[in-house]
Design a protein around this motif. Structure first.
Motif, short mmCIF file in Angstrom:
data_model
loop_
_atom_site.label_atom_id
_atom_site.label_comp_id
_atom_site.label_asym_id
_atom_site.label_seq_id
_atom_site.Cartn_x
_atom_site.Cartn_y
_atom_site.Cartn_z
N ASP A 84 0.87 -1.18 0.00
CA ASP A 84 0.00 0.00 0.00
C ASP A 84 0.91 1.23 0.00
O ASP A 84 1.46 1.60 1.03
CB ASP A 84 -0.90 -0.03 1.24
N GLU A 95 0.47 4.45 -0.24
CA GLU A 95 0.13 5.61 0.60
C GLU A 95 0.47 5.36 2.06
O GLU A 95 1.03 6.23 2.74
CB GLU A 95 -1.36 5.93 0.45
N LYS A 96 0.16 4.17 2.54
CA LYS A 96 0.45 3.87 3.95
C LYS A 96 1.95 3.73 4.20
O LYS A 96 2.46 4.19 5.24
CB LYS A 96 -0.28 2.59 4.36
N THR A 105 -8.61 -0.32 5.47
CA THR A 105 -8.74 1.02 6.05
C THR A 105 -8.03 2.05 5.18
O THR A 105 -7.14 1.73 4.39
CB THR A 105 -8.13 1.09 7.46
N THR A 106 -8.38 3.30 5.38
CA THR A 106 -7.66 4.40 4.77
C THR A 106 -6.38 4.64 5.56
O THR A 106 -6.14 4.03 6.60
CB THR A 106 -8.50 5.69 4.79
N ARG A 127 -13.12 0.74 5.36
CA ARG A 127 -13.73 0.78 4.03
C ARG A 127 -14.75 -0.36 3.87
O ARG A 127 -14.52 -1.47 4.35
CB ARG A 127 -12.67 0.63 2.94
N PRO A 176 -15.88 4.70 2.59
CA PRO A 176 -15.62 4.63 4.02
C PRO A 176 -16.89 4.40 4.83
O PRO A 176 -17.98 4.81 4.41
CB PRO A 176 -15.01 6.00 4.34
#
Length: 509
Positions: A112, A114-115, A442-443, A449, A455
């Motif tokens: 992921d 972004e994470k 999750t975000t 989500r 969400p």
């Protein structure tokens, strides 16, 4: 949609009913109001509760056990942190955010992005936040090959940063930061005790022996906005209506039905790493409002064959007498490769010069042999296979270049000093241990989500019941669970508190 009414559903797979916030069931303790409810007081839940409280929220923290800590307190105390922490700088180890991002991206299944970027960019600040709880990671480095530092050394390699192919393109850096407690058990207790003190100072309402049983939504449907929880403590029951709920209730390794469905590799042949309450309830609470699940089939499983580190210079072969994994891989990566072999069978061959003495015999001695030919026959391998493997390995080791599996030169040594020992790495023989890695999608800020990607308003998740950075055993780095649990727990708690501006108008209190 609940499965409570379906008698064919195994108990461990039952999804709790969703309850309506405006018409709560009859309870002994009635209805209370809070800003944020956090479910679970492990590292993720504790950090979520503290950050929410520090952001000004009224927080209720529910914990089913009689004490704080959860499974987090059972760990050795590694936090995977980097990008230039004070310990890295003090011990002369250069690291950068971009190098950390590159390594985690390259070594993780379905990363992921972004994470990973958020975690790496925030790693130094998170290191400082942890120390601000009231302790310091020792500014020292353990250079050996071990599962965890035997002493109080603050830093070591706990992943595959120095293993091919990662080391070729990404400058290796140690990122396993250990709390200053000697040994390999309950090292996180010092952090959890300090976290409890900070939580109490922040005014969080902590309730032990109290577990969430259902989620509340405004309209009583799975499609509604989450508006609190129902709880039980022995014979007492109650409801807490809240603007946001953070679920941090652990994984599902102790739930036989969920393990059988999702991660059958974590079966009866393994020792499970978890607490009594790692029963997947947090995940099933999320499912009650349509949470999407990720990586549910990916467990962490390992049976370390070192220390002593000298055994890393040995040779690992499968039942056909062939090498299949670089022996200097981190123990979880090696174990993942073993489980992929025919009959999950593998052996470590070490000569008399490198066998050493083990104080943690998770991988037992199968037998000793005077010659490789006798070993090959004794293990029932194809004629000539093991002899050819050992001959080739010894030639490469003598030349200092493993052209087959690219084992690091530091761990290459000819295995020619007979007699030879065979250690059994096979599943069902070696003492493998494991836990689950899958959970709610999750975000980056922990909001859960749904299956359509949207969400769930009012619902957040962190820790072992959420899917974040750690996604498979082969790419796992020790310290990731505590690191991401605390980091994303903090983000979830802060986001839950910040979400209250819009939620307070619909809470009725």
């Amino acid at each position: 949609m609940s499965t409570d009414a379906d008698p064919s559903t195994p108990a461990g797979l039952t999804v709790p009913d969703v309850l309506a916030a405006d018409t709560p069931p009859s309870t002994t303790d009635g209805v209370e109001h809070a800003d944020v409810v956090v479910v679970g007081f492990g590292i993720a839940g504790g950090c979520a509760a503290l950050e929410a409280a520090r952001a000004g929220a009224r927080v209720v923290l529910l914990e089913r056990a009689a004490v704080h800590g959860g499974t987090s307190s059972l760990s050795g105390g590694h936090f995977y942190l980097g990008g230039g922490t004070a310990v890295q700088r003090a011990t002369g180890h250069d690291d950068s955010v971009e190098a950390m991002i590159a390594y985690l991206t390259a070594s993780t299944k379905d990363p992921d992005a972004e994470k990973i970027r958020a975690y790496c960019e925030g790693s130094v600040a998170h290191f400082e936040w942890l120390e601000a709880l009231g302790f310091e990671f020792e500014r020292s480095y353990f250079p050996g090959k071990a599962v965890i530092q035997p002493g109080t050394e603050g830093l070591m390699f706990t992943g595959n940063e120095k293993v091919w192919p990662f080391r070729d393109d990404i400058a290796p850096a140690p990122r396993g930061h250990k709390v200053p407690v000697p040994g390999d058990t309950e090292g996180t207790r010092i952090v959890m005790d300090l976290l409890r003190e900070r939580i109490e100072e922040a005014g969080v309402d902590v309730r032990y022996e109290t577990g969430a049983t259902h989620l509340l939504t405004h309209d009583g449907t799975a499609a509604g906005d989450v508006a609190g929880v129902a709880w039980r403590s022995f014979e007492r029951t109650g409801v807490v209506r809240a603007g946001a709920v953070v679920i941090a209730a652990g994984g599902f390794v102790m739930n036989a039905d969920m393990v059988a469905r999702h991660t059958p590799a974590l079966g009866s042949k393994l020792f499970t790493l978890g607490s009594t309450y790692d029963d997947g309830l947090g995940i099933r609470l999320g499912q009650s409002v349509g949470a999407q699940l990720e990586n549910m089939d990916e467990p962490f499983i390992t049976a370390p064959f070192y220390p002593p580190a000298s055994r890393v210079k040995g040779v690992i072969v499968n039942k056909l007498g062939r090498r299949f994994v670089a022996e200097d891989s981190y123990h979880a990566r090696t174990s993942a490769a073993v489980l992929a072999q025919p009959d999950a069978t593998a052996y470590l061959i070490v000569d008399s010069e490198h066998l050493g003495e083990s104080h943690m015999p998770l991988v037992p001695l199968k037998d000793g042999f005077e010659t490789i030919e006798e070993m090959e026959a004794g293990l029932g391998m194809p004629a000539g296979a093991l002899v050819a493997t050992m001959t080739r390995y010894n030639e490469m080791a003598a030349a200092g270049d493993d052209t087959e599996l690219h084992k690091h030169p530091d761990w290459l040594a000819p295995q020619t000093a007979g007699p030879w020992a065979v250690l059994d790495l096979s599943l069902g023989v070696a003492l493998y241990a494991g836990f689950t890695l899958g959970g709610m999608a999750t975000t980056v800020d922990g909001q859960v989500r749904r299956t359509d990607g949207s969400p769930v308003p009012g619902l957040f998740a962190a820790g072992a019941c959420a899917s974040n950075i750690a996604r498979d055993g082969a790419g796992y780095c020790s310290g990731t669970q505590l690191g991401e649990g605390s980091f994303f727990g903090r983000r979830a708690g802060l986001a839950a508190a910040q979400a209250l501006a819009g939620a307070r108008g619909t809470m009725g209190g």
